[in-house]
Design a protein around this motif. Structure first.
Motif, short mmCIF file in Angstrom:
data_model
loop_
_atom_site.label_atom_id
_atom_site.label_comp_id
_atom_site.label_asym_id
_atom_site.label_seq_id
_atom_site.Cartn_x
_atom_site.Cartn_y
_atom_site.Cartn_z
N GLY A 253 0.77 -1.23 0.00
CA GLY A 253 0.00 0.00 0.00
C GLY A 253 0.80 1.28 0.00
N ASP A 254 2.11 1.20 -0.09
CA ASP A 254 2.95 2.40 -0.07
C ASP A 254 2.90 3.07 -1.44
OD1 ASP A 254 4.83 4.37 0.24
OD2 ASP A 254 6.51 3.03 0.63
N LYS A 255 1.97 4.01 -1.60
CA LYS A 255 1.78 4.68 -2.90
C LYS A 255 2.86 5.72 -3.17
CE LYS A 255 -2.37 2.81 -3.62
NZ LYS A 255 -2.64 1.80 -4.55
N GLU A 256 3.67 6.05 -2.17
CA GLU A 256 4.73 7.05 -2.35
C GLU A 256 5.94 6.46 -3.07
OE1 GLU A 256 4.26 10.29 -1.59
OE2 GLU A 256 2.24 9.62 -1.08
N ASP A 257 6.34 5.28 -2.69
CA ASP A 257 7.51 4.63 -3.29
C ASP A 257 7.05 3.52 -4.23
OD1 ASP A 257 9.42 6.18 -1.96
OD2 ASP A 257 9.26 4.95 -0.18
N VAL A 258 6.60 3.91 -5.41
CA VAL A 258 6.13 2.95 -6.41
C VAL A 258 7.27 2.69 -7.38
CG1 VAL A 258 4.50 2.57 -8.29
CG2 VAL A 258 3.73 3.68 -6.19
N PHE A 259 7.59 1.42 -7.58
CA PHE A 259 8.62 1.04 -8.54
C PHE A 259 7.96 0.90 -9.91
CE2 PHE A 259 9.74 -0.81 -4.42
CZ PHE A 259 10.96 -0.20 -4.21
N GLN A 260 8.69 1.22 -10.98
CA GLN A 260 8.14 1.08 -12.32
C GLN A 260 9.11 0.26 -13.17
OE1 GLN A 260 6.40 4.44 -14.27
NE2 GLN A 260 6.08 5.51 -12.33
N TYR A 261 8.52 -0.61 -14.01
CA TYR A 261 9.31 -1.52 -14.84
C TYR A 261 8.77 -1.55 -16.26
CZ TYR A 261 10.52 -3.23 -10.19
OH TYR A 261 10.93 -3.32 -8.87
N GLU A 262 9.66 -1.79 -17.21
CA GLU A 262 9.23 -2.05 -18.58
C GLU A 262 8.43 -3.35 -18.56
OE1 GLU A 262 9.57 -0.16 -21.30
OE2 GLU A 262 10.70 1.34 -20.17
N THR A 263 7.43 -3.44 -19.40
CA THR A 263 6.61 -4.64 -19.46
C THR A 263 6.05 -4.81 -20.86
OG1 THR A 263 4.85 -5.87 -18.31
CG2 THR A 263 4.43 -3.52 -18.73
N PHE A 264 5.26 -5.82 -21.07
CA PHE A 264 4.58 -6.06 -22.34
C PHE A 264 3.09 -6.17 -22.07
CE2 PHE A 264 5.41 -10.19 -20.57
CZ PHE A 264 4.22 -10.86 -20.76
N TYR A 265 2.30 -6.04 -23.11
CA TYR A 265 0.85 -6.18 -23.01
C TYR A 265 0.39 -7.13 -24.10
CZ TYR A 265 1.13 -2.10 -20.05
OH TYR A 265 1.45 -1.25 -19.03
N THR A 266 -0.62 -7.93 -23.78
CA THR A 266 -1.22 -8.80 -24.78
C THR A 266 -2.48 -8.12 -25.31
OG1 THR A 266 -2.62 -10.00 -23.21
CG2 THR A 266 -0.37 -10.88 -23.61
N LEU A 267 -2.93 -8.59 -26.46
CA LEU A 267 -4.16 -8.07 -27.04
C LEU A 267 -5.33 -8.29 -26.07
CD1 LEU A 267 -5.62 -6.76 -29.40
CD2 LEU A 267 -5.85 -9.04 -30.43
N PHE A 268 -5.38 -9.45 -25.43
CA PHE A 268 -6.45 -9.71 -24.47
C PHE A 268 -6.44 -8.70 -23.34
CE2 PHE A 268 -8.04 -11.48 -20.53
CZ PHE A 268 -9.34 -11.82 -20.90
N GLU A 269 -5.26 -8.43 -22.76
CA GLU A 269 -5.16 -7.47 -21.66
C GLU A 269 -5.67 -6.09 -22.07
OE1 GLU A 269 -1.37 -8.77 -18.95
OE2 GLU A 269 -0.94 -7.97 -20.95
N LEU A 270 -5.32 -5.67 -23.27
CA LEU A 270 -5.74 -4.36 -23.75
C LEU A 270 -7.25 -4.29 -23.90
CD1 LEU A 270 -4.70 -1.55 -24.83
CD2 LEU A 270 -5.05 -2.55 -27.11
N VAL A 271 -7.83 -5.25 -24.59
CA VAL A 271 -9.27 -5.22 -24.85
C VAL A 271 -10.07 -5.36 -23.57
CG1 VAL A 271 -11.19 -6.35 -26.06
CG2 VAL A 271 -8.99 -6.03 -27.22
N GLU A 272 -9.73 -6.34 -22.76
CA GLU A 272 -10.47 -6.56 -21.52
C GLU A 272 -10.26 -5.40 -20.55
OE1 GLU A 272 -11.56 -7.60 -17.60
OE2 GLU A 272 -9.47 -7.30 -18.18
N GLY A 273 -9.04 -4.91 -20.45
CA GLY A 273 -8.72 -3.83 -19.53
C GLY A 273 -9.42 -2.53 -19.88
N ILE A 274 -9.42 -2.16 -21.15
CA ILE A 274 -10.10 -0.93 -21.56
C ILE A 274 -11.60 -1.07 -21.40
CG2 ILE A 274 -10.64 0.53 -23.55
CD1 ILE A 274 -7.71 0.35 -24.36
#
Length: 178
Positions: free
Chosen positions: A140-161
């Motif tokens: 729950g520490d919203k102040e120290d959020v780490f960020q990483y390169e990642t990939f997305y699938t077509l399913f993730e995009l369609v379902e997520g949006i």
């Protein structure tokens, strides 16, 4: 895993050629999007590949809303672009920890993230859609959020949006002020 390319006109290309097989066969493929890809491009893609509508019950209703207002071409002045990103969150300390994985669609303005639930869908269509980094939130520490390169699938995009836009169900004609 193969990569597919999503064009701003809604066409999906695999290995440089327009997709001719069922879109269901490539739902797990990584996506790369045109730098001019907008939310409108997303809906053009769903219209060109109707099997994508089977991913979420809400897509038909969203398509109906935009079909009535697609000529507006309006961009909301409060937003610069839209950002689709993943979050992995570790919760439950003390106690039994658990991992949550989810995708989010937000507006971007002056490098700040803006919740879209009070925006009309029609006002978001012409904003560029970008794929963001994975955000890692620990306990729950919203102040120290780490960020990483990642990939997305077509399913993730369609379902997520579709999931995120299901909260934006105020058609433009229901607006009190414009």
């Amino acid at each position: 895993m193969e990569k597919i390319f999503l064009h701003k006109n809604g066409v999906i290309k695999k290995k440089g050629k327009k997709l001719t097989i069922s879109v269901l066969k490539i739902l797990g493929n990584y996506i790369e999007i045109d730098e001019s890809f907008t939310l409108s491009s997303f809906f053009m893609m769903v219209n060109q590949y109707p099997d994508l509508k089977n991913i979420s019950e809400i897509l038909e209703a969203l398509l109906e809303i935009i079909s009535k207002n697609c000529s507006s071409g309006f961009k909301n002045k409060e937003l610069e672009s839209l950002l689709f990103y993943k979050t992995i969150e570790i919760e439950g300390f003390p106690g039994s920890p658990r991992l949550n994985f989810y995708t989010t669609l937000k507006g971007v303005s002056n490098k700040k993230m803006i919740d879209l639930k009070f925006f009309h869908l029609e006002d978001l269509l012409n904003h560029k859609l970008k794929l963001g980094k994975l955000k890692h939130v620990v306990f729950g520490d919203k102040e120290d959020v780490f960020q990483y390169e990642t990939f997305y699938t077509l399913f993730e995009l369609v379902e997520g949006i579709a999931w995120e836009l299901s909260f934006n169900f105020n058609p433009l004609e229901c607006s009190i002020r414009r």
